[in-house]
Design a protein around this motif. Structure first.
Motif, short mmCIF file in Angstrom:
data_model
loop_
_atom_site.label_atom_id
_atom_site.label_comp_id
_atom_site.label_asym_id
_atom_site.label_seq_id
_atom_site.Cartn_x
_atom_site.Cartn_y
_atom_site.Cartn_z
N SER A 77 0.84 -1.20 0.00
CA SER A 77 0.00 0.00 0.00
C SER A 77 0.87 1.25 0.00
O SER A 77 0.60 2.21 -0.72
CB SER A 77 -0.90 0.02 1.23
OG SER A 77 -1.77 -1.06 1.22
N TYR A 78 1.92 1.22 0.81
CA TYR A 78 2.85 2.36 0.84
C TYR A 78 3.55 2.50 -0.50
O TYR A 78 3.65 3.59 -1.06
CB TYR A 78 3.88 2.19 1.96
CG TYR A 78 4.94 3.26 1.93
CD1 TYR A 78 4.66 4.55 2.38
CD2 TYR A 78 6.19 3.01 1.40
CE1 TYR A 78 5.61 5.54 2.32
CE2 TYR A 78 7.15 4.00 1.34
CZ TYR A 78 6.86 5.27 1.80
OH TYR A 78 7.81 6.25 1.72
N ASN A 81 1.49 4.05 -3.26
CA ASN A 81 0.99 5.40 -3.02
C ASN A 81 2.07 6.38 -2.56
O ASN A 81 1.75 7.52 -2.25
CB ASN A 81 -0.12 5.35 -1.97
CG ASN A 81 -1.33 4.62 -2.48
OD1 ASN A 81 -2.02 5.10 -3.37
ND2 ASN A 81 -1.56 3.43 -1.96
N ARG A 82 3.33 5.96 -2.51
CA ARG A 82 4.35 6.84 -1.94
C ARG A 82 4.62 8.09 -2.76
O ARG A 82 5.10 9.08 -2.22
CB ARG A 82 5.63 6.08 -1.67
CG ARG A 82 6.38 5.65 -2.88
CD ARG A 82 7.64 4.98 -2.45
NE ARG A 82 8.23 4.28 -3.56
CZ ARG A 82 9.28 3.54 -3.48
NH1 ARG A 82 9.86 3.38 -2.32
NH2 ARG A 82 9.75 2.94 -4.54
N HIS A 83 4.30 8.07 -4.03
CA HIS A 83 4.47 9.28 -4.84
C HIS A 83 3.49 10.37 -4.41
O HIS A 83 3.69 11.54 -4.69
CB HIS A 83 4.32 8.97 -6.33
CG HIS A 83 2.98 8.41 -6.69
ND1 HIS A 83 2.67 7.08 -6.50
CD2 HIS A 83 1.87 9.00 -7.19
CE1 HIS A 83 1.41 6.87 -6.88
NE2 HIS A 83 0.90 8.02 -7.31
N ASN A 84 2.41 10.01 -3.69
CA ASN A 84 1.44 10.99 -3.19
C ASN A 84 1.71 11.42 -1.75
O ASN A 84 1.04 12.30 -1.24
CB ASN A 84 0.03 10.39 -3.24
CG ASN A 84 -0.45 10.16 -4.65
OD1 ASN A 84 -0.10 10.90 -5.55
ND2 ASN A 84 -1.23 9.12 -4.83
N GLU A 114 -5.30 -0.95 2.09
CA GLU A 114 -4.86 0.27 1.40
C GLU A 114 -5.76 1.45 1.77
O GLU A 114 -5.28 2.55 2.01
CB GLU A 114 -4.87 0.05 -0.11
CG GLU A 114 -4.37 1.25 -0.88
CD GLU A 114 -4.42 1.04 -2.38
OE1 GLU A 114 -3.51 1.51 -3.06
OE2 GLU A 114 -5.39 0.40 -2.87
N SER A 115 -7.05 1.23 1.81
CA SER A 115 -7.99 2.29 2.17
C SER A 115 -7.74 2.78 3.60
O SER A 115 -7.75 4.00 3.85
CB SER A 115 -9.42 1.76 2.03
OG SER A 115 -10.34 2.71 2.48
N LEU A 118 -4.44 4.87 3.54
CA LEU A 118 -4.63 6.20 2.95
C LEU A 118 -5.48 7.09 3.85
O LEU A 118 -5.25 8.31 3.92
CB LEU A 118 -5.24 6.08 1.56
CG LEU A 118 -4.32 5.48 0.50
CD1 LEU A 118 -5.07 5.25 -0.80
CD2 LEU A 118 -3.11 6.36 0.27
N CYS A 121 -3.16 8.49 6.35
CA CYS A 121 -2.30 9.50 5.72
C CYS A 121 -3.03 10.83 5.58
O CYS A 121 -2.46 11.90 5.81
CB CYS A 121 -1.81 9.02 4.36
SG CYS A 121 -0.60 7.70 4.43
N VAL A 127 -0.59 13.43 2.78
CA VAL A 127 -0.89 13.13 1.37
C VAL A 127 -0.89 14.45 0.61
O VAL A 127 -1.56 15.39 1.00
CB VAL A 127 -2.24 12.41 1.24
CG1 VAL A 127 -2.57 12.17 -0.21
CG2 VAL A 127 -2.24 11.12 2.00
#
Length: 128
Positions: A77-78, A81-84, A114-115, A118, A121, A127
């Motif tokens: 999940s990280y 989504n790490r670019h965000n 993942e939800s 996020l 975050c 984010v």
């Protein structure tokens, strides 16, 4: 020469982990945490230009197979989504007992983890 470039790109995509208890304790002692029903997230500014991530799953959550699957789902999940996610933080994620009930071999178990990741975050405003 081309081989060096490939190694550099490969290394830059590597997830940097928190390794020892001193690093984890520093994040815990900062006491900036948020939680939801599956995960708890602590963050601490690290002064670096990259994030470091630590994942903790207690033996109370399940056997080693279950604990390792939860860790892999959180790490993935990280990674996706790490670019965000804003840079410069040490992030510790703790899986709650209820996370073990949500995992399975299905794609929906990943989506739930993942939800939850996020969501935390967004609560921490990391984010972008």
């Amino acid at each position: 020469m081309n081989n060096t470039k490939e190694k550099t790109e490969k290394n830059s995509s590597k997830i940097i982990s928190l390794k020892n208890s001193r690093e984890f304790s520093q994040v815990y002692n900062h006491k900036k945490s948020m939680a939801n029903r599956l995960l708890v997230m602590y963050i601490y500014p690290n002064g670096l230009d990259t994030n470091r991530i630590g994942i903790s799953v207690s033996k109370k959550v399940g056997n080693s197979v279950v604990r390792h699957r939860i860790k892999r789902l959180i790490r993935e999940s990280y990674r996706l989504n790490r670019h965000n996610i804003k840079e410069g933080f040490d992030i510790v994620i703790i899986a709650r007992n209820s996370a073990a009930n949500k995992i399975g071999k299905s794609f929906s178990s990943f989506k739930e983890i993942e939800s939850a990741f996020l969501h935390l975050c967004r609560l921490h405003h990391i984010v972008s």
